[in-house]
Design a protein around this motif. Structure first.
Motif, PDB file in Angstrom:
ATOM      1  N   MET A  52       0.773  -1.311  -0.050  1.00 56.76           N
ATOM      2  CA  MET A  52      -0.071  -0.120  -0.023  1.00 56.76           C
ATOM      3  C   MET A  52       0.856   1.261   0.069  1.00 56.76           C
ATOM      4  SD  MET A  52      -2.968  -1.266  -0.383  1.00 56.76           S
ATOM      5  CE  MET A  52      -3.856   0.206  -0.133  1.00 56.76           C
ATOM      6  N   LYS A  53       2.087   1.106   0.290  1.00 54.10           N
ATOM      7  CA  LYS A  53       3.042   2.401   0.661  1.00 54.10           C
ATOM      8  C   LYS A  53       4.476   1.820   0.017  1.00 54.10           C
ATOM      9  CE  LYS A  53       0.822   4.537   4.793  1.00 54.10           C
ATOM     10  NZ  LYS A  53       1.200   5.182   6.112  1.00 54.10           N
ATOM     11  N   VAL A  54       4.796   2.425  -1.086  1.00 49.97           N
ATOM     12  CA  VAL A  54       6.073   2.269  -1.512  1.00 49.97           C
ATOM     13  C   VAL A  54       7.019   3.340  -1.807  1.00 49.97           C
ATOM     14  CG1 VAL A  54       7.101   1.252  -3.844  1.00 49.97           C
ATOM     15  CG2 VAL A  54       5.014   0.183  -2.928  1.00 49.97           C
ATOM     16  N   ASP A  55       8.150   3.280  -1.566  1.00 52.22           N
ATOM     17  CA  ASP A  55       9.295   4.303  -2.100  1.00 52.22           C
ATOM     18  C   ASP A  55      10.226   3.595  -3.277  1.00 52.22           C
ATOM     19  OD1 ASP A  55       8.685   5.986   0.162  1.00 52.22           O
ATOM     20  OD2 ASP A  55      10.225   5.328   1.423  1.00 52.22           O
ATOM     21  N   LEU A  56      10.154   4.448  -4.195  1.00 46.29           N
ATOM     22  CA  LEU A  56      10.808   3.995  -5.308  1.00 46.29           C
ATOM     23  C   LEU A  56      11.860   4.973  -5.808  1.00 46.29           C
ATOM     24  CD1 LEU A  56      11.089   1.913  -7.748  1.00 46.29           C
ATOM     25  CD2 LEU A  56       9.185   3.501  -8.928  1.00 46.29           C
ATOM     26  N   CYS A  57      13.056   4.525  -5.696  1.00 46.03           N
ATOM     27  CA  CYS A  57      14.260   5.425  -6.044  1.00 46.03           C
ATOM     28  C   CYS A  57      15.143   4.960  -7.324  1.00 46.03           C
ATOM     29  CB  CYS A  57      15.257   5.439  -4.615  1.00 46.03           C
ATOM     30  SG  CYS A  57      16.835   6.555  -5.088  1.00 46.03           S
ATOM     31  N   PHE A  58      15.177   5.820  -8.150  1.00 44.07           N
ATOM     32  CA  PHE A  58      15.759   5.430  -9.345  1.00 44.07           C
ATOM     33  C   PHE A  58      17.188   5.710  -9.099  1.00 44.07           C
ATOM     34  CE2 PHE A  58      11.305   5.804 -10.811  1.00 44.07           C
ATOM     35  CZ  PHE A  58      11.328   4.740 -11.467  1.00 44.07           C
ATOM     36  N   VAL A  59      18.308   5.038  -9.359  1.00 43.77           N
ATOM     37  CA  VAL A  59      19.531   5.253  -9.337  1.00 43.77           C
ATOM     38  C   VAL A  59      20.307   5.331 -10.908  1.00 43.77           C
ATOM     39  CG1 VAL A  59      21.831   4.894  -8.434  1.00 43.77           C
ATOM     40  CG2 VAL A  59      19.741   4.693  -7.206  1.00 43.77           C
ATOM     41  N   LEU A  60      20.685   6.071 -11.253  1.00 43.66           N
ATOM     42  CA  LEU A  60      20.958   6.231 -12.804  1.00 43.66           C
ATOM     43  C   LEU A  60      22.179   6.731 -13.112  1.00 43.66           C
ATOM     44  CD1 LEU A  60      19.977   6.301 -15.860  1.00 43.66           C
ATOM     45  CD2 LEU A  60      19.202   8.487 -15.659  1.00 43.66           C
ATOM     46  N   ASP A  61      23.072   6.111 -13.854  1.00 44.21           N
ATOM     47  CA  ASP A  61      24.357   6.621 -14.410  1.00 44.21           C
ATOM     48  C   ASP A  61      24.282   7.558 -15.334  1.00 44.21           C
ATOM     49  OD1 ASP A  61      26.587   6.994 -15.797  1.00 44.21           O
ATOM     50  OD2 ASP A  61      27.160   4.706 -16.226  1.00 44.21           O
ATOM     51  N   ILE A 103      -2.365   2.627  -4.226  1.00 41.28           N
ATOM     52  CA  ILE A 103      -0.926   2.647  -3.706  1.00 41.28           C
ATOM     53  C   ILE A 103      -0.619   4.193  -3.325  1.00 41.28           C
ATOM     54  CG2 ILE A 103       0.381   2.800  -5.644  1.00 41.28           C
ATOM     55  CD1 ILE A 103       2.008   0.425  -4.611  1.00 41.28           C
ATOM     56  N   LYS A 104       0.221   4.286  -2.209  1.00 42.82           N
ATOM     57  CA  LYS A 104       0.829   5.594  -1.864  1.00 42.82           C
ATOM     58  C   LYS A 104       2.286   5.427  -2.557  1.00 42.82           C
ATOM     59  CE  LYS A 104      -2.569   6.590   1.850  1.00 42.82           C
ATOM     60  NZ  LYS A 104      -2.562   7.112   3.217  1.00 42.82           N
ATOM     61  N   LEU A 105       2.523   5.891  -3.726  1.00 39.87           N
ATOM     62  CA  LEU A 105       3.753   5.958  -4.005  1.00 39.87           C
ATOM     63  C   LEU A 105       4.657   7.309  -4.117  1.00 39.87           C
ATOM     64  CD1 LEU A 105       5.910   4.220  -5.973  1.00 39.87           C
ATOM     65  CD2 LEU A 105       4.716   5.288  -8.059  1.00 39.87           C
ATOM     66  N   ARG A 106       5.862   6.954  -3.417  1.00 39.27           N
ATOM     67  CA  ARG A 106       6.740   8.249  -3.480  1.00 39.27           C
ATOM     68  C   ARG A 106       7.805   7.864  -4.452  1.00 39.27           C
ATOM     69  NH1 ARG A 106       8.790  10.576   1.705  1.00 39.27           N
ATOM     70  NH2 ARG A 106       9.934   8.521   1.946  1.00 39.27           N
ATOM     71  N   ILE A 107       8.230   8.848  -5.123  1.00 36.96           N
ATOM     72  CA  ILE A 107       9.463   8.607  -6.115  1.00 36.96           C
ATOM     73  C   ILE A 107      10.466   9.456  -5.980  1.00 36.96           C
ATOM     74  CG2 ILE A 107       9.588   8.390  -8.562  1.00 36.96           C
ATOM     75  CD1 ILE A 107       6.716   8.656  -9.113  1.00 36.96           C
ATOM     76  N   GLY A 108      11.797   8.753  -5.878  1.00 36.13           N
ATOM     77  CA  GLY A 108      13.025   9.886  -5.873  1.00 36.13           C
ATOM     78  C   GLY A 108      13.958   9.395  -7.038  1.00 36.13           C
ATOM     79  N   PHE A 109      15.054  10.313  -6.735  1.00 38.83           N
ATOM     80  CA  PHE A 109      16.160   9.910  -7.867  1.00 38.83           C
ATOM     81  C   PHE A 109      17.357  10.317  -7.348  1.00 38.83           C
ATOM     82  CE2 PHE A 109      18.783  11.970 -11.258  1.00 38.83           C
ATOM     83  CZ  PHE A 109      18.819  10.927 -12.055  1.00 38.83           C
ATOM     84  N   CYS A 110      18.506   9.612  -7.794  1.00 38.53           N
ATOM     85  CA  CYS A 110      19.762   9.745  -7.671  1.00 38.53           C
ATOM     86  C   CYS A 110      20.572   9.493  -8.948  1.00 38.53           C
ATOM     87  CB  CYS A 110      20.323   8.826  -6.368  1.00 38.53           C
ATOM     88  SG  CYS A 110      22.187   9.318  -5.868  1.00 38.53           S
TER      89      CYS A 110
END
Length: 241
Positions: free
Chosen positions: A56-65, A95-102
């Motif tokens: 129900m709660k997801v943290d999704l972090c994309f790590v990109l070259d 779903i409660k989706l939080r998205i982040g990026f590095c």
């Protein structure tokens, strides 16, 4: 007598068999062992994906070259990021989706360009606008092939505000970290990360935070890296981009 590859596969199958009492694993050939090991890996990955679908709660972090070598692939990587985000949202609309990026580059870049972090947000439009501005670095005469992979992963693990019960890190890149254990390509840091990071201490921090690792594969240069990562954290999903 089994060769080394067969022995390794048989050991994996035997270990996996202890976790799956309803599966009979009897094999005499390397081909059979490979097939059964593949099935077990797919089951483990499928279980992970199913658990994510039910979350129900997801943290999704994309790590990109974000180095110069990624220039031909950066658009496809951004497209992948968009598709994955939409897929998770559509799979479970509540779903409660939080998205982040590095994003990471390499040690020859200026400190403010080496890493870029966009912390988790539930504002998808805001995230999309930020990603639109992400661009690959410039290849210079001092550049080598490996990148600051460990620095990028470490920043995502330690600088992001992980909160949700399900935590996913999706790493996309075309080259491995620095160090001879990962590659024989031209490397300005053949002894490994100049800041002392190792795959072990970075990935163990990731596991301690219950972060699931996924990898988007672009080139075979990362094969050795994936092998080493698996030896530390076990199986994880790998997607060909």
């Amino acid at each position: 007598k089994l060769n080394l590859t067969e022995e390794r596969l048989k050991r994996y199958v035997d270990e996996a068999n202890t976790l799956s009492s309803d599966t009979t694993l009897i094999s005499n050939t390397e081909k059979e062992l490979k097939n059964k090991a593949k099935i077990l890996r797919e089951k483990a990955i499928s279980k992970t994906l199913n658990n994510i679908k039910r979350s129900m709660k997801v943290d999704l972090c994309f790590v990109l070259d974000c180095t110069g070598s990624m220039k031909p692939h950066i658009a496809a990587a951004k497209d992948c990021i968009s598709h994955v985000s939409n897929y998770i949202k559509c799979t479970n609309p509540s779903i409660k989706l939080r998205i982040g990026f590095c994003g990471y580059r390499d040690h020859n870049n200026k400190p403010h360009d080496q890493l870029q972090v966009f912390n988790f947000t539930d504002k998808y439009i805001k995230f999309t606008k930020y990603m639109h501005e992400v661009s690959p670095g410039v290849y210079s005469q001092y550049s080598d092939e490996p990148e600051d992979v460990l620095g990028g992963l470490n920043a995502a693990i330690t600088q992001m505000n992980w909160q949700s019960s399900t935590r996913i890190l999706l790493h996309i890149g075309d080259f491995p970290p620095h160090g001879r254990r990962f590659t024989n390509l031209k490397d300005n840091y053949p002894d490994g990360d100049p800041n002392g990071l190792t795959a072990e201490n970075v990935l163990e921090k990731m596991q301690s935070k219950n972060i699931l690792y996924f990898f988007g594969k672009i080139a075979n240069y990362t094969d050795k890296m994936l092998e080493i990562f698996r030896s530390i954290i076990g199986e994880f999903p790998v997607f060909d981009l």
